[in-house]
Design a protein around this motif. Structure first.
Motif, PDB file in Angstrom:
ATOM      1  N   ASN A 265       8.284   2.144 -92.714  1.00 42.18           N
ATOM      2  CA  ASN A 265       7.151   1.375 -92.816  1.00 42.18           C
ATOM      3  C   ASN A 265       6.159   0.723 -92.571  1.00 42.18           C
ATOM      4  OD1 ASN A 265       9.957   0.461 -94.981  1.00 42.18           O
ATOM      5  ND2 ASN A 265      10.357  -1.693 -93.832  1.00 42.18           N
ATOM      6  N   GLY A 266       6.564   1.009 -90.816  1.00 45.29           N
ATOM      7  CA  GLY A 266       4.819   0.920 -90.590  1.00 45.29           C
ATOM      8  C   GLY A 266       3.816   2.102 -91.491  1.00 45.29           C
ATOM      9  N   GLU A 267       4.683   3.320 -91.466  1.00 47.61           N
ATOM     10  CA  GLU A 267       3.162   4.029 -91.977  1.00 47.61           C
ATOM     11  C   GLU A 267       3.282   3.802 -93.753  1.00 47.61           C
ATOM     12  OE1 GLU A 267       3.698   8.926 -92.753  1.00 47.61           O
ATOM     13  OE2 GLU A 267       5.215   8.305 -91.850  1.00 47.61           O
ATOM     14  N   ALA A 268       4.290   3.502 -94.823  1.00 46.86           N
ATOM     15  CA  ALA A 268       3.802   2.874 -95.570  1.00 46.86           C
ATOM     16  C   ALA A 268       2.768   2.032 -95.569  1.00 46.86           C
ATOM     17  CB  ALA A 268       5.294   2.561 -96.470  1.00 46.86           C
ATOM     18  N   LEU A 269       2.738   1.099 -95.092  1.00 48.04           N
ATOM     19  CA  LEU A 269       2.193   0.013 -94.502  1.00 48.04           C
ATOM     20  C   LEU A 269       0.750   0.607 -94.710  1.00 48.04           C
ATOM     21  CD1 LEU A 269       0.854  -3.002 -95.033  1.00 48.04           C
ATOM     22  CD2 LEU A 269       1.516  -3.075 -92.778  1.00 48.04           C
ATOM     23  N   LEU A 270       0.780   1.662 -93.532  1.00 49.70           N
ATOM     24  CA  LEU A 270      -1.095   1.912 -93.119  1.00 49.70           C
ATOM     25  C   LEU A 270      -1.159   3.059 -94.666  1.00 49.70           C
ATOM     26  CD1 LEU A 270      -2.716   2.689 -90.950  1.00 49.70           C
ATOM     27  CD2 LEU A 270      -1.397   5.030 -90.778  1.00 49.70           C
ATOM     28  N   ARG A 271      -0.117   3.961 -95.135  1.00 47.40           N
ATOM     29  CA  ARG A 271      -1.279   4.674 -96.427  1.00 47.40           C
ATOM     30  C   ARG A 271      -0.852   3.152 -97.226  1.00 47.40           C
ATOM     31  NH1 ARG A 271      -1.338   7.764 -93.178  1.00 47.40           N
ATOM     32  NH2 ARG A 271       0.114   9.235 -92.227  1.00 47.40           N
ATOM     33  N   MET A 272      -1.023   2.240 -97.698  1.00 45.87           N
ATOM     34  CA  MET A 272      -1.509   1.233 -98.664  1.00 45.87           C
ATOM     35  C   MET A 272      -2.334   0.699 -98.791  1.00 45.87           C
ATOM     36  SD  MET A 272       0.611  -2.842 -99.934  1.00 45.87           S
ATOM     37  CE  MET A 272       0.825  -3.120 -98.911  1.00 45.87           C
ATOM     38  N   VAL A 273      -3.004   0.292 -96.935  1.00 44.93           N
ATOM     39  CA  VAL A 273      -4.317  -0.231 -96.967  1.00 44.93           C
ATOM     40  C   VAL A 273      -4.959   1.102 -96.823  1.00 44.93           C
ATOM     41  CG1 VAL A 273      -5.356  -1.767 -94.862  1.00 44.93           C
ATOM     42  CG2 VAL A 273      -3.076  -1.628 -95.453  1.00 44.93           C
ATOM     43  N   GLU A 274      -4.467   2.478 -96.525  1.00 43.93           N
ATOM     44  CA  GLU A 274      -5.891   3.578 -96.558  1.00 43.93           C
ATOM     45  C   GLU A 274      -6.102   3.676 -97.996  1.00 43.93           C
ATOM     46  OE1 GLU A 274      -4.799   6.371 -93.701  1.00 43.93           O
ATOM     47  OE2 GLU A 274      -3.567   6.350 -94.869  1.00 43.93           O
ATOM     48  N   LYS A 275      -4.966   3.519 -98.958  1.00 41.27           N
ATOM     49  CA  LYS A 275      -5.988   3.892-100.295  1.00 41.27           C
ATOM     50  C   LYS A 275      -6.641   2.264-100.628  1.00 41.27           C
ATOM     51  CE  LYS A 275      -3.256   3.940-105.459  1.00 41.27           C
ATOM     52  NZ  LYS A 275      -2.183   3.851-105.549  1.00 41.27           N
ATOM     53  N   MET A 276      -5.733   1.300 -99.779  1.00 41.91           N
ATOM     54  CA  MET A 276      -7.038  -0.110-100.048  1.00 41.91           C
ATOM     55  C   MET A 276      -8.707  -0.025-100.312  1.00 41.91           C
ATOM     56  SD  MET A 276      -4.585  -3.472 -99.584  1.00 41.91           S
ATOM     57  CE  MET A 276      -3.187  -3.838-100.444  1.00 41.91           C
ATOM     58  N   VAL A 277      -8.643   0.245 -98.650  1.00 42.01           N
ATOM     59  CA  VAL A 277      -9.726   1.278 -98.445  1.00 42.01           C
ATOM     60  C   VAL A 277     -10.413   1.513 -99.468  1.00 42.01           C
ATOM     61  CG1 VAL A 277     -11.306   2.064 -96.037  1.00 42.01           C
ATOM     62  CG2 VAL A 277      -9.337   0.186 -95.902  1.00 42.01           C
TER      63      VAL A 277
END
Length: 896
Positions: A265-277
């Protein structure tokens, strides 16, 4: 009976090689596919025993406050305005994402399947994008944050200044005194010059010097400035954004519902925010703008990915080096398939077992694949070496396969036993950093050994059948041995030198033992690594999430109560008592104080309810004095300044629930309970110092209050302290168990005092040199490299036993035994050393130290087995009675 069973198994595999091969390949494909879903957890919490007080306290805390791990977006450019616009865009995007997820959950209602498939995991608890609400809160309540005495002084000043303005008191600073007011007729006994009543504003005014009389804005300017400073004290970000003073770096914080342990879940959040950036596109705001991610989630995910990447790369490198060594030794590319297949079975079985049992592996288990590969192929190496030797002596293939397996069976069984003991000794410990590694490794090594007996003979049959149909240049060269039985010049030289000059090697070994033993007492008194900076990833500190975390520290820097270790009380009423007791514990530390402050939610309030009521009484007087008439008598600019000071009528006492969300959330549990969370802030010390961690843990863990109540409290220092305590407790236990079990197996297997003494003596010398070498170069033991010691006792005993057992089969002829088996023993050590060497390529310093210590143990145990053990056996010859009963199985069909 055992010999008959082994012979039948080998014959069946030789008659049905395709079935054996298909079963082996199916096992590898199935186990590796299943194990591919295995999760890697790099958090130190995963190393602790689940029944330890520290783990239970920390888990109890996580259960009440949730994961709460943060993910920080940091933006950097020379333009403050561009940085602020980027933060606004990211904030808006996060708000939309959270709103959509909330709407999805509402549509699904209580349908768990719908929530999981349509909405996905609930990743974000809340976001912190700025301090505007905090700034407004303190502006609206700045009067309450002023000191009571300051408010009373302001009230007196205002009273006096109004008195001067209305003519009730003479303004001693005026150039012309005001015209006297008409006096009423005084009684005959009255004194016309009598002073004003003592204690009145007029009397106090008359006592003051001229320069302290009439002041602009009724004398309230100084109080306005002071109260404004008080209000700004709790707001470190005057622009309303999390920013450095120069505005070149800004940040926003995303608080997750994960613990930040490198989980999915932590990695999923990281990938989601990376995509947002990427979608917001920093370069669109300023050509020099850069954005990166920091915080617990980014660091844990990068650490996990680094270990996984390094593990895959290092295992591949180890495989290449091992294959190269096998090709050189056997002069055959075909031999690679025979030797590697059982190891692949063991690796797949080990990680599949981990998947079934745990569902994840911790840091210590990440590199087990390379280690099982290096250790596990020892068994097929010895078996194939015996087979090729027997073929070189003229035995037919079927008999050579059968005799090779049985001839090596004793040594292989002992090797598997001591190898299993090496890993099994770790299983008896409570420290999961040891026990998980040991159990997974034990299963892997066991499956390598079990799969070897059918797969190696089957593969030999298949590959020989294939080679018969290939042109000669694609076939293996015929196996050959020298007339004296040796396989190469190096082993021949070593065998001859140890026979002719045994005392030289024994003397050198004795000197090394004395030197290393001299260093041991001081080293073993406290061998543990207390600098935790030497255990983590080195590269991430200068690049990636580590470098962005450093920038995030520049932005936040412990402000807005971010600093400090989060702890929990059982109830809000306990918090003041806990705070008091922690300070008492800290004061009792004989080495000095470590705690700088303990922050509670009450520290953010303008005092107790009683204090605030007293302030409101004074503020009400101030407000009542500023009547419309008083305000109308002032000039416009002064009136504006005074109105800024005038308390609003709606001003009321502030409770913890009234605090802005940015501050209030830091003191809330997951269920909304407010006031049980508090923060312990250490002084400016290194929290990566294990000695400091032990002292902080002693001060703050499971605090006992004055009334006898013990409150479960824990922090990251708790984890460090528990790791050190676990190593001190379980390290000697695992090492002692491994050594005693190995001694028992060797005693039974050698069936002689001479054999037992030389094998165990050789092993002890190798281990002594290993630990002594670590002492000489000051290599400290940690929660990973300590595993090398019990492993070395197990794996390191295989080499001297193989040499001794071969000499037993040759009737005590140690020189011939060394010539014939020394090469295979050296190759086994080489592959094991390469397996450990894979750890050196890892960025994690603890894993690197594991590799270094384990490699040195391998090499030194090998040297003891090839140089010292033969020398001792030459000096201590076999008794005639033992020699008469010793088997001579190295000739004819049983040559080994």
């Amino acid at each position: 009976m055992i010999k008959r069973i082994v012979a039948k198994s080998v014959d069946w595999a030789g008659r049905n090689p395709v079935i054996v091969l298909m079963l082996a390949i199916a096992t590898i494909v199935a186990s590796w596919s299943y194990a591919s879903h295995l999760e890697l957890r790099t958090d130190l919490l995963e190393l602790l025993p689940r029944d330890s007080e520290g783990f239970k306290a920390f888990e109890h805390q996580l259960g009440r406050v949730g994961g709460g791990a943060d993910l920080i977006v940091v933006v950097e450019s020379p333009d403050r305005g561009a940085n602020e616009r980027f933060i606004d865009a990211m904030s808006a995007k996060l708000d939309v994402t959270m709103a959509e997820h909330k709407a999805c959950l509402a549509e699904c209602k209580d349908d768990a399947s719908c929530r999981a498939t349509r909405c996905g995991p609930d990743l974000i608890a809340y976001t912190e994008t700025g301090t505007k609400d905090v700034r407004k809160f303190f502006q609206d309540n700045k009067w309450l944050y002023a000191d009571l005495k300051d408010l009373e002084d302001a009230d007196n000043t205002l009273d006096h200044q109004i008195a001067i303005g209305t003519g009730m008191v003479t303004d001693l600073s005026a150039e012309e005194p005001p015209a006297p007011a008409p006096a009423a007729k005084a009684p005959a006994h009255a004194n016309p010059a009598s002073p004003a009543p003592a204690g009145s504003a007029a009397a106090k005014a008359a006592e003051k010097p001229a320069e302290e009389q009439k002041k602009p804005a009724l004398g309230l300017d100084q109080y306005r400035d002071r109260w404004q400073q008080k209000a700004n004290k709790s707001d470190d970000f005057p622009t309303g954004y999390f920013a450095t003073p120069d505005g070149k770096m800004l940040g926003l914080r995303i608080i997750s519902k994960t613990a930040g342990m490198g989980d999915a879940n932590g990695e999923a959040l990281l990938r989601m925010v990376e995509k947002m950036v990427a979608e917001v596109n920093p370069k669109s705001f300023h050509p020099e703008m850069q954005a990166g991610l920091a915080g617990a989630i980014a660091n844990a995910t990068e650490e996990r990915q680094s270990i996984m990447s390094d593990a895959a790369w290092a295992t591949g490198m180890a495989l290449v080096l091992i294959l190269a060594g096998l090709v050189v030794f056997f002069r055959s590319f075909w031999s690679l398939l025979i030797i590697i297949l059982p190891a692949f079975v063991g690796i797949g079985a080990a990680y599949s077992f981990a998947m079934v049992t745990y569902g994840y592996v911790n840091t210590s288990g990440a590199f087990l694949g390379a280690i099982i590969l290096g250790n596990g192929i020892n068994y097929p190496i010895v078996l194939l070496s015996r087979y090729r030797e027997f073929r070189a002596r003229g035995l037919p293939p079927e008999q050579a396969r059968r005799d090779a397996v049985w001839n090596a069976f004793r040594a292989e069984l002992v090797g598997a036993s001591v190898g299993g003991i090496a890993y099994g000794s770790l299983v008896i410990t409570n420290f999961r950093g040891f026990s998980q590694f040991g159990l997974i490794g034990f299963v892997g090594m066991l499956l390598v050994w079990l799969s070897m007996i059918p797969t190696v003979p089957a593969l030999i049959v298949i590959l020989e059948w294939i080679q018969e149909r290939l042109p000669p240049w694609l076939r293996d060269p015929s196996p050959r041995i020298n007339s004296d039985g040796s396989r190469g010049p190096l082993m021949r030289v070593i065998a001859n030198v140890t026979e002719r000059r045994p005392w030289i090697f024994v003397s050198i070994a004795a000197v090394l033992c004395v030197v290393t033993a001299w260093k041991l007492p001081g080293y073993l008194h406290d061998p543990w690594e207390y600098n935790f900076d030497r255990l983590g990833s080195r590269g991430s500190k200068s690049s990636g999430a580590g470098s962005w975390s450093t920038k995030a520290e520049h932005v936040f820097g412990g402000k807005m109560n971010i600093a400090g270790a989060l702890m929990l009380a059982d109830s809000p009423e306990q918090v003041p008592m806990l705070k008091e007791q922690i300070f008492k514990n800290d004061a009792a530390d004989p080495q000095g104080k470590l705690i700088a402050d303990v922050t509670t939610v009450d520290d953010l309030l303008p005092g107790t309810l009683e204090d605030q009521k007293k302030k409101l009484e004074v503020l009400e007087r101030i407000r009542d004095r500023l009547t419309p008439a008083v305000l109308a008598s002032m000039q416009e600019d002064e009136r504006k300044r005074v109105l800024e000071v005038k308390p609003p009528e709606e001003l009321a006492p502030v409770a913890a629930k009234d605090l802005p969300a940015l501050l209030r959330r830091r003191f809330e549990e997951s269920n909304g309970t407010l006031g049980t969370v508090f923060y312990v802030k250490p002084q400016n010390i290194s929290l990566s110092d294990g000695y400091i961690a032990l002292r902080i843990a002693k001060t703050t863990d499971n605090v006992k209050l004055a009334n006898g109540t013990v409150v479960q409290t824990a922090s990251r220092s708790t984890i460090f302290a528990e790791i050190i305590h676990a190593m001190e407790r379980d390290g000697p236990l695992a090492t002692g168990a491994s050594f005693l079990a190995v001694c028992l197996v060797v005693l039974v297997a050698t069936s002689s005092l001479r054999g037992f003494v030389v094998v165990i003596g050789s092993l002890v010398m190798g281990v002594l040199w290993t630990i002594g070498g670590a002492a000489l170069i000051d290599m400290k033991l940690n929660f990973l490299n300590f595993i090398a010691l019990p492993i070395t006792f197990g794996i390191g005993s295989e080499y001297p036993f193989n040499v001794f057992d071969r000499s037993r089969l040759l009737g005590g002829d140690i020189t011939s035994a060394l010539k014939r088996t020394g090469g295979a023993v050296a190759l086994c050590s080489y592959t094991t050393t390469v397996g450990y060497g894979a750890l050196l390529f890892n960025d994690n310093q603890a894993l690197q130290s594991f590799g270094k210590l384990a490699m040195s143990g391998e090499v030194l145990c090998l040297l003891a087995a090839l140089l010292v053990l033969p020398s001792i056996l030459h000096i201590w010859p076999q008794k005639k009675r033992e020699e008469a009963h010793a088997p001579r199985q190295d000739t004819g069909a049983a040559a080994g």
